[in-house]
Design a protein around this motif. Structure first.
Motif, PDB file in Angstrom:
ATOM      1  N   GLY A 164      74.154  19.248  98.201  1.00  0.00           N
ATOM      2  CA  GLY A 164      73.320  18.450  99.103  1.00  0.00           C
ATOM      3  C   GLY A 164      72.831  19.174 100.345  1.00  0.00           C
ATOM      4  O   GLY A 164      72.637  18.561 101.391  1.00  0.00           O
ATOM      5  N   LYS A 165      72.561  20.478 100.213  1.00  0.00           N
ATOM      6  CA  LYS A 165      72.102  21.234 101.387  1.00  0.00           C
ATOM      7  C   LYS A 165      70.702  20.803 101.824  1.00  0.00           C
ATOM      8  O   LYS A 165      70.380  20.834 102.994  1.00  0.00           O
ATOM      9  CB  LYS A 165      72.153  22.751 101.099  1.00  0.00           C
ATOM     10  CG  LYS A 165      73.581  23.268 100.910  1.00  0.00           C
ATOM     11  CD  LYS A 165      73.653  24.771 100.797  1.00  0.00           C
ATOM     12  CE  LYS A 165      73.158  25.310  99.474  1.00  0.00           C
ATOM     13  NZ  LYS A 165      73.976  24.898  98.312  1.00  0.00           N
ATOM     14  N   THR A 166      69.873  20.394 100.862  1.00  0.00           N
ATOM     15  CA  THR A 166      68.493  20.027 101.219  1.00  0.00           C
ATOM     16  C   THR A 166      68.481  18.891 102.245  1.00  0.00           C
ATOM     17  O   THR A 166      67.832  18.989 103.284  1.00  0.00           O
ATOM     18  CB  THR A 166      67.706  19.605  99.960  1.00  0.00           C
ATOM     19  OG1 THR A 166      68.026  20.505  98.911  1.00  0.00           O
ATOM     20  CG2 THR A 166      66.215  19.597 100.196  1.00  0.00           C
ATOM     21  N   LEU A 167      69.204  17.814 101.944  1.00  0.00           N
ATOM     22  CA  LEU A 167      69.238  16.698 102.900  1.00  0.00           C
ATOM     23  C   LEU A 167      69.925  17.123 104.188  1.00  0.00           C
ATOM     24  O   LEU A 167      69.612  16.600 105.255  1.00  0.00           O
ATOM     25  CB  LEU A 167      69.998  15.512 102.306  1.00  0.00           C
ATOM     26  CG  LEU A 167      69.247  14.573 101.379  1.00  0.00           C
ATOM     27  CD1 LEU A 167      70.147  13.407 101.011  1.00  0.00           C
ATOM     28  CD2 LEU A 167      67.974  14.058 102.033  1.00  0.00           C
ATOM     29  N   ILE A 268      65.492  28.215 106.892  1.00  0.00           N
ATOM     30  CA  ILE A 268      65.390  29.226 105.836  1.00  0.00           C
ATOM     31  C   ILE A 268      66.350  28.827 104.736  1.00  0.00           C
ATOM     32  O   ILE A 268      67.572  28.908 104.905  1.00  0.00           O
ATOM     33  CB  ILE A 268      65.720  30.639 106.396  1.00  0.00           C
ATOM     34  CG1 ILE A 268      64.831  30.924 107.618  1.00  0.00           C
ATOM     35  CG2 ILE A 268      65.529  31.695 105.329  1.00  0.00           C
ATOM     36  CD1 ILE A 268      65.064  32.270 108.259  1.00  0.00           C
ATOM     37  N   ASP A 269      65.807  28.339 103.624  1.00  0.00           N
ATOM     38  CA  ASP A 269      66.665  27.928 102.509  1.00  0.00           C
ATOM     39  C   ASP A 269      66.871  29.143 101.599  1.00  0.00           C
ATOM     40  O   ASP A 269      66.008  30.017 101.525  1.00  0.00           O
ATOM     41  CB  ASP A 269      66.000  26.774 101.735  1.00  0.00           C
ATOM     42  CG  ASP A 269      66.996  26.060 100.824  1.00  0.00           C
ATOM     43  OD1 ASP A 269      68.219  26.248 101.002  1.00  0.00           O
ATOM     44  OD2 ASP A 269      66.555  25.301  99.941  1.00  0.00           O
ATOM     45  N   GLU A 270      67.999  29.190 100.917  1.00  0.00           N
ATOM     46  CA  GLU A 270      68.343  30.363 100.101  1.00  0.00           C
ATOM     47  C   GLU A 270      68.220  31.627 100.968  1.00  0.00           C
ATOM     48  O   GLU A 270      67.586  32.617 100.594  1.00  0.00           O
ATOM     49  CB  GLU A 270      67.445  30.466  98.857  1.00  0.00           C
ATOM     50  CG  GLU A 270      67.430  29.228  97.973  1.00  0.00           C
ATOM     51  CD  GLU A 270      68.768  28.963  97.305  1.00  0.00           C
ATOM     52  OE1 GLU A 270      69.598  29.893  97.224  1.00  0.00           O
ATOM     53  OE2 GLU A 270      68.996  27.815  96.871  1.00  0.00           O
ATOM     54  N   ALA A 271      68.854  31.551 102.136  1.00  0.00           N
ATOM     55  CA  ALA A 271      68.662  32.577 103.160  1.00  0.00           C
ATOM     56  C   ALA A 271      69.007  33.983 102.674  1.00  0.00           C
ATOM     57  O   ALA A 271      68.294  34.944 102.998  1.00  0.00           O
ATOM     58  CB  ALA A 271      69.507  32.237 104.373  1.00  0.00           C
ATOM     59  N   ARG A 423      67.665  29.841  91.430  1.00  0.00           N
ATOM     60  CA  ARG A 423      68.055  29.313  92.742  1.00  0.00           C
ATOM     61  C   ARG A 423      67.430  27.961  93.053  1.00  0.00           C
ATOM     62  O   ARG A 423      66.237  27.756  92.843  1.00  0.00           O
ATOM     63  CB  ARG A 423      67.640  30.287  93.840  1.00  0.00           C
ATOM     64  CG  ARG A 423      68.630  31.411  94.024  1.00  0.00           C
ATOM     65  CD  ARG A 423      68.129  32.333  95.095  1.00  0.00           C
ATOM     66  NE  ARG A 423      69.032  33.450  95.260  1.00  0.00           N
ATOM     67  CZ  ARG A 423      69.910  33.537  96.255  1.00  0.00           C
ATOM     68  NH1 ARG A 423      70.028  32.594  97.147  1.00  0.00           N
ATOM     69  NH2 ARG A 423      70.691  34.594  96.344  1.00  0.00           N
ATOM     70  N   GLY A 424      68.265  27.098  93.580  1.00  0.00           N
ATOM     71  CA  GLY A 424      67.782  25.868  94.209  1.00  0.00           C
ATOM     72  C   GLY A 424      67.335  24.738  93.315  1.00  0.00           C
ATOM     73  O   GLY A 424      67.529  23.583  93.645  1.00  0.00           O
ATOM     74  N   VAL A 425      66.715  25.058  92.186  1.00  0.00           N
ATOM     75  CA  VAL A 425      66.090  23.996  91.396  1.00  0.00           C
ATOM     76  C   VAL A 425      67.150  22.993  90.917  1.00  0.00           C
ATOM     77  O   VAL A 425      68.180  23.366  90.381  1.00  0.00           O
ATOM     78  CB  VAL A 425      65.305  24.583  90.203  1.00  0.00           C
ATOM     79  CG1 VAL A 425      64.597  23.478  89.440  1.00  0.00           C
ATOM     80  CG2 VAL A 425      64.290  25.590  90.707  1.00  0.00           C
TER      81      VAL A 425
HETATM   82 MG    MG Z   1      69.293  23.999  97.706  1.00  0.00          MG
END
Ligand code: MG
Ligand code: ADP
Length: 548
Positions: A164-167, A268-271, A423-425
């Motif tokens: 839940g990093k996005t939120l 910065i996501d996926e820094a 990553r991320g998806v």
């Molecule tokens: Mg993410």
């Protein structure tokens, strides 16, 4: 033998009303003993997780159907959300979630979204948007990150894939920006950078749900928008927040068509990816354009190596660092396993065996080391128009989007890919990730397998390796140990090869040379060749006869 013929024979696919997909293997093909074996695998996989207090809401359908003893149910319903009123409560909370928070004057975590009302006067509409989207209780990374950001502090956050990093960055971003009244066309105030377009799209979609009913103009820097900005059809100052990949943004910056001097919130996501070779220069250039002296910065990833942390410190002001779990560990909801296949041919055999054992349970993502190999495996598995498709960098963004959509809808069961979507998806219901080829670093491994076991669900990750990979599996075994998956490998695997620094580097930079992928057995190949030779010989004879 075509494994997918077996798969498609009786596989059923039920779609529930919420558009999430429930995949089930053909039960009529599985004997009782196979079924109990399968159940035991599933049980083994279903580990307890602390990410979501609302686990009951987010369980895969099949999981909730499985017969669980009452004690197990009671155990799951325990651990009510903590009230966090002082340092002692915070200490307990952090012990429970194995989180480490370092930095000066770090704020107390929140225990629930409601805590944000009293402590930060959270916008009522934002809160109701959260509830409407079924986000009832915050995850540990959200509990920690939101108050840090809302206290105007820079942040380095490391938490497992799917936690839940996005939120964790979107909620405070919305709150920070709606709080301030600015004039129309003030300029871009929030900037989110992601390494891939797929991830940017996903962040943007989640964002749209969150800002419903709020007067915030958000945009994804798509090709179309970039064209409009380039041709002065729209001005960048029209937008409050932009989500983008680095390259598209830089093109516009160079052309003077976008202005970042008003940016006060940078995420910065996926820094670690964005500070890695290939991206570091671009990220640096973007940072140079963010000249607002009051800018607040956050970076997020599931893996943050020390080098990246050093870089982060150099561009941040007195940041707070949050680590949930272990820095180099995978999510504890993923059951990880290493399988030695001897040689390349053994990999397809291993997949067949998984099918026979009922372990090949879609939806599945298979990662390979190169586009050529991904294509080759795709062609091997595509017989009979089976639900398999492939995503790699040579496909157009439109094709990639389409494939992702179809995979999410359940029209495709098996997705073959390269690291392009590692990553991320967020594919919620992925049951299994197969590393057909060993990933080149611990980080790549963590992100690849992190496509399963998301949002508190359980998942399984299997990594095939051959003699050629004796060195490359070392970092993976380390991740498995850090994540508590000691049963996923044998002692002899651990002793296969010790790595020197140079060897580690060489694994990261050099692809292992592998034999081509092919399911056609040698005998058949030989027969085909004999036949071809005979045809050629007969042609030659005819030619000679004609010449005579
Ligand atoms: Mg993410
Ligand atoms: P990460 O960035 O950490 O890999 P994501 O932000 O993509 O993870 O979230 C993973 C999944 O968990 C998503 O499907 C998201 O909707 C869901 N999720 C996030 N926060 C919550 C929450 N508080 N309650 C329920 N589900 C959540």
């Amino acid at each position: 033998m075509d494994i997918f013929r077996i798969l498609s024979r009786g596989a059923s696919l039920n779609k529930n009303k919420n558009k999430t997909t429930d995949y089930a293997l053909p039960q009529n093909n599985i004997s009782k003993s196979q079924k109990s074996k399968k159940d035991s695998i599933v049980n083994e996989v279903e580990k307890e997780t602390d990410f979501f207090h609302t686990k009951k809401h987010h369980k895969p359908i099949e999981e909730s159907k499985s017969s669980k003893s009452e004690e197990q149910v009671v155990e799951e319903e325990e651990a009510p959300p903590l009230e966090i009123n002082n340092e002692e409560d915070a200490r307990k909370f952090r012990n429970l979630h194995r989180s480490k928070v370092t930095g000066d004057d770090n704020p107390l975590p929140i225990g629930s979204f409601q805590d944000l009302i009293g402590r930060f006067q959270i916008d009522k509409k934002l809160l109701s948007n959260l509830i409407d989207n079924d986000f009832i209780e915050p995850t540990p990374i959200q509990c920690e990150s939101i108050p840090i950001t809302l206290s105007d502090r820079d942040l380095i956050a490391c938490a497992p894939t799917g936690s839940g990093k996005t939120l964790a960055f979107l909620i405070p971003l919305v709150q920070q920006l709606v709080l301030k009244n600015v004039t129309k066309n003030h300029g871009i105030r929030g900037l989110i950078i992601s390494p891939t377009n797929e991830l940017a799209v996903q962040i943007f979609q989640q964002f749209e749900n969150l800002v419903k009913g709020k007067n915030l103009k958000i945009a994804i820097l798509s090709k179309q928008l970039a064209n409009k900005l380039n041709n002065d059809i729209v001005k960048s100052s029209k937008y409050d927040i932009i989500v983008t990949t680095p390259l598209r943004l830089i093109d516009l910056l160079k052309a003077g068509k976008i202005e970042l001097s008003k940016v006060e919130q940078l995420i910065i996501d996926e820094a670690d990816k964005l500070f890695d070779h290939g991206f570091a220069e671009q990220t640096d250039e973007i940072l140079n354009h963010c000249t607002n002296s009051k800018i607040r910065k956050s970076m997020f990833s599931a893996t943050i190596p020390s080098g990246v942390e050093e870089m982060a410190h150099s561009i941040m002001k007195d940041p707070i660092r949050v680590i949930i779990g272990h820095k180099e560990a995978a999510s504890n909801t993923i059951d990880q396993k290493l399988i030695f296949t001897g040689n390349e041919e053994g990999k397809l055999l291993a997949i067949r065996q998984m099918v026979q054992n009922g372990e090949f349970k879609p939806p599945i993502i298979i990662f390979l080391q190169s586009i050529t190999r991904a294509k080759a495996l795709y062609h091997e598995l595509i017989y009979d128009k089976i639900n398999v498709d492939v995503i790699h960098a040579e496909r157009t963004p439109k094709q990639r989007d389409e494939v992702i959509k179809r995979f999410k809808n359940g029209d495709i069961w098996v997705l073959i890919t390269t690291d392009v979507i590692a990553r991320g998806v967020d594919f919620k219901g992925v049951n299994l990730v197969i590393n057909y080829d060993v990933p080149q670093s611990a980080q790549a491994y963590v992100h690849r397998i992190g496509r399963t076991g998301r949002g508190g669900r359980s998942g399984k990750a299997v990594t095939f390796f051959t003699k050629e990979d004796d060195k490359a599996i070392k970092p993976i075994i380390n991740v498995m140990k850090q994540s508590g998956c000691e049963n996923g490998f044998n002692e002899w695997m651990e002793n296969m090869g010790k790595l020197s620094k140079n060897e580690k580097k060489s694994i990261k930079t050099h692809e292992v040379k592998r034999k081509k992928i092919s399911t056609v057995p040698k005998v058949i190949k030989q027969k085909r060749k004999q036949k071809q030779d005979m045809i050629e010989a007969s042609k030659r004879r005819k030619q000679e006869e004609n010449n005579e």
